[in-house]
Write an enzyme that holds these catalytic residues in place. Structure first.
Site, PDB file in Angstrom:
ATOM      1  N   TYR A  19      19.847 -25.201  59.205  1.00  9.89           N
ATOM      2  CA  TYR A  19      20.608 -25.378  57.971  1.00  9.89           C
ATOM      3  C   TYR A  19      21.605 -26.533  58.032  1.00  9.89           C
ATOM      4  O   TYR A  19      22.344 -26.755  57.085  1.00  9.89           O
ATOM      5  CB  TYR A  19      21.356 -24.080  57.630  1.00  9.89           C
ATOM      6  CG  TYR A  19      22.222 -23.563  58.771  1.00  9.89           C
ATOM      7  CD1 TYR A  19      23.484 -24.087  59.007  1.00  9.89           C
ATOM      8  CD2 TYR A  19      21.758 -22.554  59.607  1.00  9.89           C
ATOM      9  CE1 TYR A  19      24.268 -23.619  60.039  1.00  9.89           C
ATOM     10  CE2 TYR A  19      22.533 -22.078  60.644  1.00  9.89           C
ATOM     11  CZ  TYR A  19      23.787 -22.611  60.858  1.00  9.89           C
ATOM     12  OH  TYR A  19      24.560 -22.149  61.892  1.00  9.89           O
ATOM     13  N   LEU A  22      20.054 -30.207  62.059  1.00  8.71           N
ATOM     14  CA  LEU A  22      18.657 -30.148  62.490  1.00  8.71           C
ATOM     15  C   LEU A  22      17.686 -30.297  61.321  1.00  8.71           C
ATOM     16  O   LEU A  22      16.476 -30.399  61.530  1.00  8.71           O
ATOM     17  CB  LEU A  22      18.377 -28.825  63.224  1.00  8.71           C
ATOM     18  CG  LEU A  22      18.991 -28.737  64.623  1.00  8.71           C
ATOM     19  CD1 LEU A  22      19.020 -27.300  65.103  1.00  8.71           C
ATOM     20  CD2 LEU A  22      18.231 -29.625  65.587  1.00  8.71           C
ATOM     21  N   GLU A  85      23.028 -25.967  70.481  1.00  5.20           N
ATOM     22  CA  GLU A  85      23.920 -24.991  69.837  1.00  5.20           C
ATOM     23  C   GLU A  85      24.830 -24.273  70.831  1.00  5.20           C
ATOM     24  O   GLU A  85      25.619 -23.429  70.430  1.00  5.20           O
ATOM     25  CB  GLU A  85      23.095 -23.967  69.045  1.00  5.20           C
ATOM     26  CG  GLU A  85      22.165 -24.577  68.020  1.00  5.20           C
ATOM     27  CD  GLU A  85      22.869 -25.309  66.883  1.00  5.20           C
ATOM     28  OE1 GLU A  85      24.105 -25.444  66.901  1.00  5.20           O
ATOM     29  OE2 GLU A  85      22.168 -25.761  65.964  1.00  5.20           O
TER      30      GLU A  85
END
Length: 162
Positions: A19, A22, A85
């Site tokens: 979202y 990426l 992440e």
């Protein structure tokens, strides 16, 4: 709510919902090399999206549906995303339902104090809005989570130390 360890065999394919940086055309999309794009998706309205500077973070709880894309990745691809992440320290990974089957979503675990909420749940719309503080100037900012940025920073640090 299913959580996953970071040990994923390379041959296993899984879906991931992205979202932010990426997304296709965004700064970290290259980490999805070899992944198969499955399509667009908007989650159920049960999240909150925050502006974390050069990238967004999503938390469970709230009334916002998040816009994004679903990709099929192999184990190596999922491990690349986990590194980006900082899973499981900065982001957690949980399964959500999509039209393409269940997919992992990365949920932010960091400090949200003084973080602006992105009310529409759409990073691209927020970033493209000329009135948003993330627009043009921030789009050019190097994302410290991007591996190429980290490699450049390490090279600079080594040159200074050497």
């Amino acid at each position: 709510m299913t959580r996953h360890s970071s040990t994923v065999p390379a041959a296993v394919h899984q879906q991931v919902f992205v979202y932010g940086t990426l997304l296709r055309g965004e700064v970290n999309h290259g980490l999805l090399r070899g992944a198969r794009w499955l399509g667009e998706h908007r989650t159920q309205a049960c999240y909150t999206m925050y502006a974390l500077g050069a990238y967004p973070g999503v938390t469970r709880g709230g009334r916002t549906a998040v816009s994004g894309q679903v990709f099929r990745v192999d184990g190596a691809g999922l491990r690349r995303l986990d590194r980006l992440e900082d899973f499981p320290r900065l982001y957690d990974r949980q399964l959500i339902q999509t039209p393409y089957g269940r997919a992992w979503i990365y949920l932010y675990r960091g400090d949200l104090r003084d973080r602006a909420v992105i009310p529409g749940g759409d990073w691209r719309s927020f970033a493209a809005d000329p009135d948003s503080f993330r627009s043009a100037g921030v789009r050019g900012t190097r994302d410290p989570k991007n591996p190429r940025y980290r490699q450049r920073q390490d090279a600079v640090a080594n040159a200074v130390a050497g």
